[in-house]
Design a protein around this motif. Structure first.
Motif, PDB file in Angstrom:
ATOM      1  N   TRP A  10     -25.823  17.638   3.503  1.00  0.00           N
ATOM      2  CA  TRP A  10     -27.255  17.333   3.586  1.00  0.00           C
ATOM      3  C   TRP A  10     -27.932  17.489   2.227  1.00  0.00           C
ATOM      4  O   TRP A  10     -28.928  16.818   1.943  1.00  0.00           O
ATOM      5  CB  TRP A  10     -27.927  18.253   4.608  1.00  0.00           C
ATOM      6  N   ILE A  11     -27.404  18.381   1.400  1.00  0.00           N
ATOM      7  CA  ILE A  11     -27.957  18.551   0.063  1.00  0.00           C
ATOM      8  C   ILE A  11     -27.545  17.379  -0.821  1.00  0.00           C
ATOM      9  O   ILE A  11     -28.354  16.827  -1.579  1.00  0.00           O
ATOM     10  CB  ILE A  11     -27.482  19.886  -0.546  1.00  0.00           C
ATOM     11  N   PHE A  12     -26.288  16.989  -0.732  1.00  0.00           N
ATOM     12  CA  PHE A  12     -25.809  15.860  -1.526  1.00  0.00           C
ATOM     13  C   PHE A  12     -26.550  14.570  -1.176  1.00  0.00           C
ATOM     14  O   PHE A  12     -26.820  13.744  -2.058  1.00  0.00           O
ATOM     15  CB  PHE A  12     -24.307  15.662  -1.310  1.00  0.00           C
ATOM     16  N   THR A  13     -26.863  14.365   0.099  1.00  0.00           N
ATOM     17  CA  THR A  13     -27.501  13.112   0.519  1.00  0.00           C
ATOM     18  C   THR A  13     -29.018  13.128   0.355  1.00  0.00           C
ATOM     19  O   THR A  13     -29.672  12.142   0.681  1.00  0.00           O
ATOM     20  CB  THR A  13     -27.155  12.793   1.987  1.00  0.00           C
ATOM     21  N   ASN A  14     -29.573  14.229  -0.161  1.00  0.00           N
ATOM     22  CA  ASN A  14     -30.998  14.260  -0.481  1.00  0.00           C
ATOM     23  C   ASN A  14     -31.188  13.663  -1.878  1.00  0.00           C
ATOM     24  O   ASN A  14     -30.533  14.089  -2.824  1.00  0.00           O
ATOM     25  CB  ASN A  14     -31.519  15.695  -0.445  1.00  0.00           C
ATOM     26  N   PRO A  15     -32.071  12.676  -2.041  1.00  0.00           N
ATOM     27  CA  PRO A  15     -32.242  12.039  -3.350  1.00  0.00           C
ATOM     28  C   PRO A  15     -32.638  13.008  -4.457  1.00  0.00           C
ATOM     29  O   PRO A  15     -32.431  12.718  -5.633  1.00  0.00           O
ATOM     30  CB  PRO A  15     -33.350  11.010  -3.109  1.00  0.00           C
ATOM     31  N   GLU A  16     -33.220  14.147  -4.078  1.00  0.00           N
ATOM     32  CA  GLU A  16     -33.602  15.158  -5.057  1.00  0.00           C
ATOM     33  C   GLU A  16     -32.708  16.384  -5.003  1.00  0.00           C
ATOM     34  O   GLU A  16     -33.066  17.448  -5.493  1.00  0.00           O
ATOM     35  CB  GLU A  16     -35.062  15.553  -4.849  1.00  0.00           C
ATOM     36  N   GLY A  17     -31.523  16.223  -4.423  1.00  0.00           N
ATOM     37  CA  GLY A  17     -30.528  17.275  -4.439  1.00  0.00           C
ATOM     38  C   GLY A  17     -31.004  18.573  -3.810  1.00  0.00           C
ATOM     39  O   GLY A  17     -31.734  18.581  -2.814  1.00  0.00           O
ATOM     40  N   ALA A  43     -30.864  11.493  -9.047  1.00  0.00           N
ATOM     41  CA  ALA A  43     -30.861  10.056  -8.752  1.00  0.00           C
ATOM     42  C   ALA A  43     -30.768   9.196 -10.003  1.00  0.00           C
ATOM     43  O   ALA A  43     -30.155   8.121  -9.984  1.00  0.00           O
ATOM     44  CB  ALA A  43     -32.120   9.685  -7.969  1.00  0.00           C
ATOM     45  N   ASP A  44     -31.389   9.651 -11.105  1.00  0.00           N
ATOM     46  CA  ASP A  44     -31.521   8.788 -12.272  1.00  0.00           C
ATOM     47  C   ASP A  44     -30.747   9.266 -13.500  1.00  0.00           C
ATOM     48  O   ASP A  44     -30.582   8.499 -14.453  1.00  0.00           O
ATOM     49  CB  ASP A  44     -33.001   8.656 -12.658  1.00  0.00           C
ATOM     50  N   VAL A 102     -20.268  10.104  -4.973  1.00  0.00           N
ATOM     51  CA  VAL A 102     -20.785   9.103  -4.037  1.00  0.00           C
ATOM     52  C   VAL A 102     -22.311   9.117  -3.995  1.00  0.00           C
ATOM     53  O   VAL A 102     -22.950   8.059  -3.950  1.00  0.00           O
ATOM     54  CB  VAL A 102     -20.212   9.329  -2.625  1.00  0.00           C
ATOM     55  N   CYS A 103     -22.901  10.317  -4.038  1.00  0.00           N
ATOM     56  CA  CYS A 103     -24.335  10.447  -3.757  1.00  0.00           C
ATOM     57  C   CYS A 103     -25.232  10.434  -4.988  1.00  0.00           C
ATOM     58  O   CYS A 103     -26.362   9.947  -4.921  1.00  0.00           O
ATOM     59  CB  CYS A 103     -24.588  11.745  -2.978  1.00  0.00           C
ATOM     60  N   TYR A 104     -24.782  10.965  -6.107  1.00  0.00           N
ATOM     61  CA  TYR A 104     -25.665  11.117  -7.261  1.00  0.00           C
ATOM     62  C   TYR A 104     -25.736   9.854  -8.099  1.00  0.00           C
ATOM     63  O   TYR A 104     -24.866   8.981  -8.025  1.00  0.00           O
ATOM     64  CB  TYR A 104     -25.211  12.291  -8.121  1.00  0.00           C
ATOM     65  N   GLY A 105     -26.764   9.784  -8.937  1.00  0.00           N
ATOM     66  CA  GLY A 105     -26.991   8.599  -9.745  1.00  0.00           C
ATOM     67  C   GLY A 105     -25.896   8.310 -10.743  1.00  0.00           C
ATOM     68  O   GLY A 105     -25.675   7.154 -11.098  1.00  0.00           O
ATOM     69  N   TRP A 106     -25.212   9.349 -11.234  1.00  0.00           N
ATOM     70  CA  TRP A 106     -24.139   9.105 -12.204  1.00  0.00           C
ATOM     71  C   TRP A 106     -22.929   8.437 -11.553  1.00  0.00           C
ATOM     72  O   TRP A 106     -22.052   7.920 -12.251  1.00  0.00           O
ATOM     73  CB  TRP A 106     -23.711  10.397 -12.890  1.00  0.00           C
ATOM     74  N   GLY A 154     -24.586   6.563  -6.366  1.00  0.00           N
ATOM     75  CA  GLY A 154     -26.028   6.652  -6.124  1.00  0.00           C
ATOM     76  C   GLY A 154     -26.444   6.411  -4.691  1.00  0.00           C
ATOM     77  O   GLY A 154     -27.542   5.888  -4.431  1.00  0.00           O
ATOM     78  N   LEU A 155     -25.612   6.801  -3.731  1.00  0.00           N
ATOM     79  CA  LEU A 155     -25.920   6.535  -2.324  1.00  0.00           C
ATOM     80  C   LEU A 155     -27.220   7.172  -1.873  1.00  0.00           C
ATOM     81  O   LEU A 155     -28.010   6.550  -1.146  1.00  0.00           O
ATOM     82  CB  LEU A 155     -24.762   7.039  -1.442  1.00  0.00           C
ATOM     83  N   ALA A 156     -27.483   8.409  -2.286  1.00  0.00           N
ATOM     84  CA  ALA A 156     -28.602   9.174  -1.733  1.00  0.00           C
ATOM     85  C   ALA A 156     -29.946   8.466  -1.921  1.00  0.00           C
ATOM     86  O   ALA A 156     -30.798   8.488  -1.024  1.00  0.00           O
ATOM     87  CB  ALA A 156     -28.647  10.562  -2.370  1.00  0.00           C
ATOM     88  N   ARG A 157     -30.149   7.833  -3.061  1.00  0.00           N
ATOM     89  CA  ARG A 157     -31.457   7.222  -3.326  1.00  0.00           C
ATOM     90  C   ARG A 157     -31.701   5.968  -2.488  1.00  0.00           C
ATOM     91  O   ARG A 157     -32.833   5.474  -2.422  1.00  0.00           O
ATOM     92  CB  ARG A 157     -31.586   6.897  -4.807  1.00  0.00           C
ATOM     93  N   HIS A 158     -30.666   5.447  -1.853  1.00  0.00           N
ATOM     94  CA  HIS A 158     -30.818   4.250  -1.017  1.00  0.00           C
ATOM     95  C   HIS A 158     -31.015   4.583   0.467  1.00  0.00           C
ATOM     96  O   HIS A 158     -31.198   3.676   1.273  1.00  0.00           O
ATOM     97  CB  HIS A 158     -29.591   3.352  -1.168  1.00  0.00           C
TER      98      HIS A 158
END
Length: 391
Positions: A25-32, A178-179, A315-319, A322-326
């Motif tokens: 749940w932390i990984f899939t949050n766009p703001e970690g 995310a960025d 999978v989740c972070y912007g580097w 970037g799944l989380a931000r979508h």
């Protein structure tokens, strides 16, 4: 020759996958972790109920179980040292130092909610406590548990007394999750080291108590047939009493209820879960299909713990992808469940294939190799003992 309990690796495997169920749940949050703490980016509609329930089912239980299993593992190491005629804690300092290095690497490269650093410090403290008389160990459990309950009470009181926040907090800007690049996220963890390590300091008394409880349960035969009565009591306390309370307080108690559940009731639930699984194997049962899938993960617990964090971050972070931000309120839960199952499948396949060719996981092998080299070097530097005339 010491008997290896089948429940040990199964329980470690459950604990590793359980921590992933919490951390996903932390990984899939766009703001970690920042967004997770601030309570941003929740599921909406009927998915919100599923999100709350899934989070609460995992919240703190498997952290508690992993902590207890570390304590049991430490007690097994002590038994092995005593059986071989070695001093205890002897050179356990080097084991703790290597685990701390693993934790530091995991923290900076993959996840700011690493547990290995805390376990390294806790293990060093408990290693010395295990060399003391049993009575002193029980006193240490009481002191550590009382300190934890006091701290938990203060934090809960502060949360209840604090005014309700006007909002969920401002957006993280710039947002390295995310960025940012991989290096940006490493730098962000370095800049916020004290904040991100606050939980490790807060739960240190709890961790010491659970390590010692794990050692005490091993002595009491929780993994053996003779511990049937003890296991029944733990299951009643953990699964029949603490689990319903944890779900009720965690789901309805707001931030204070979340803290009480995660740090107060969840460790008791973990004891019930340990007893339930151990009871299945105590009479000599061999692992079935689920047990065979979990056992390789348990044997490679360190490698699988770091690997699951690395995959989730990629999978989740912007580097990475970037799944989380979508994700939005309607796609968060399905995506989280899918990602969790996919990473679990990778861990099962990877650990099984690896152990079919090697005795230890990659990080376990590196850890043991480093430890052996350090201790061998220490032996070479040690001056020879002088043999004098009898007195």
């Amino acid at each position: 020759m010491a008997t290896r309990h089948a429940a040990l690796d199964v329980l470690r495997g459950i604990a590793i996958l359980g921590t992933l169920a919490t951390n996903i749940w932390i990984f899939t949050n766009p703001e970690g972790l920042i967004g997770y703490i601030q309570g941003t980016h929740h599921a909406t509609g009927s998915w919100a109920v599923a999100e709350d329930l899934l989070q609460q089912l995992a919240q703190g239980k498997f952290l508690g179980l992993l902590t207890i299993m570390f304590g049991i593992g430490l007690a097994i190491q002590q038994r092995s040292a005593v059986r071989r005629g070695r001093r205890w804690p002897g050179r356990y300092f080097w084991r703790a130092a290597l685990l701390l290095v693993d934790g530091v690497i995991n923290y900076f490269l993959f996840t700011e909610f690493d547990v290995l650093m805390g376990y390294a410090v806790t293990g060093l403290v408990v290693a010395y406590l295990l060399s003391m008389r049993l009575r002193r160990q029980y006193v240490a459990i009481a002191v550590a548990a009382s300190t934890h309950v006091m701290l938990l009470g203060l934090v809960t009181w502060a949360l209840l007394a604090a005014p309700a926040p006007a909002g969920s907090g401002g957006e993280l800007s710039p947002n390295p999750y995310a960025d940012g690049s991989f290096i940006d996220l490493v730098a962000f963890r370095a800049e916020n080291l004290l904040m991100f390590r606050a939980e490790v300091i807060f739960i240190l008394p709890m961790s010491i108590a659970l390590f010692l409880v794990g050692a005490a349960l091993l002595r009491a035969g929780v993994l053996e047939a003779r511990g049937a009565r003890l296991r029944r009591r733990l299951m009643v306390a953990g699964l029949a009493v603490a689990l319903p309370l944890d779900l009720a307080i965690g789901l309805a108690g707001g931030d204070a209820g979340l803290v009480v559940g995660r740090y107060g009731l969840a460790p008791v639930v973990a004891l019930g879960l340990l007893a339930w699984v151990a009871g299945y194997y105590a009479d000599g049962h061999t692992p079935g299909r689920c047990g065979r899938a979990l056992t390789p993960i348990g044997r490679m617990a360190l490698s699988c713990y770091v690997l699951q964090n690395a995959i989730a971050g990629a999978v989740c972070y912007g580097w990475g992808a970037g799944l989380a931000r979508h994700l939005d309120g309607t796609t968060l839960v399905p995506a989280m469940v899918t990602l969790y199952l996919a990473i679990t499948a990778v861990l099962i396949l990877f650990s099984r294939v690896w152990l079919s060719r090697f005795e230890r996981g990659p990080l376990e092998w590196l850890w043991h190799r480093s430890h052996d080299r350090i201790t061998a070097s220490a032996d070479r530097r040690r001056p020879p003992e002088r043999v004098g005339a009898p007195r």
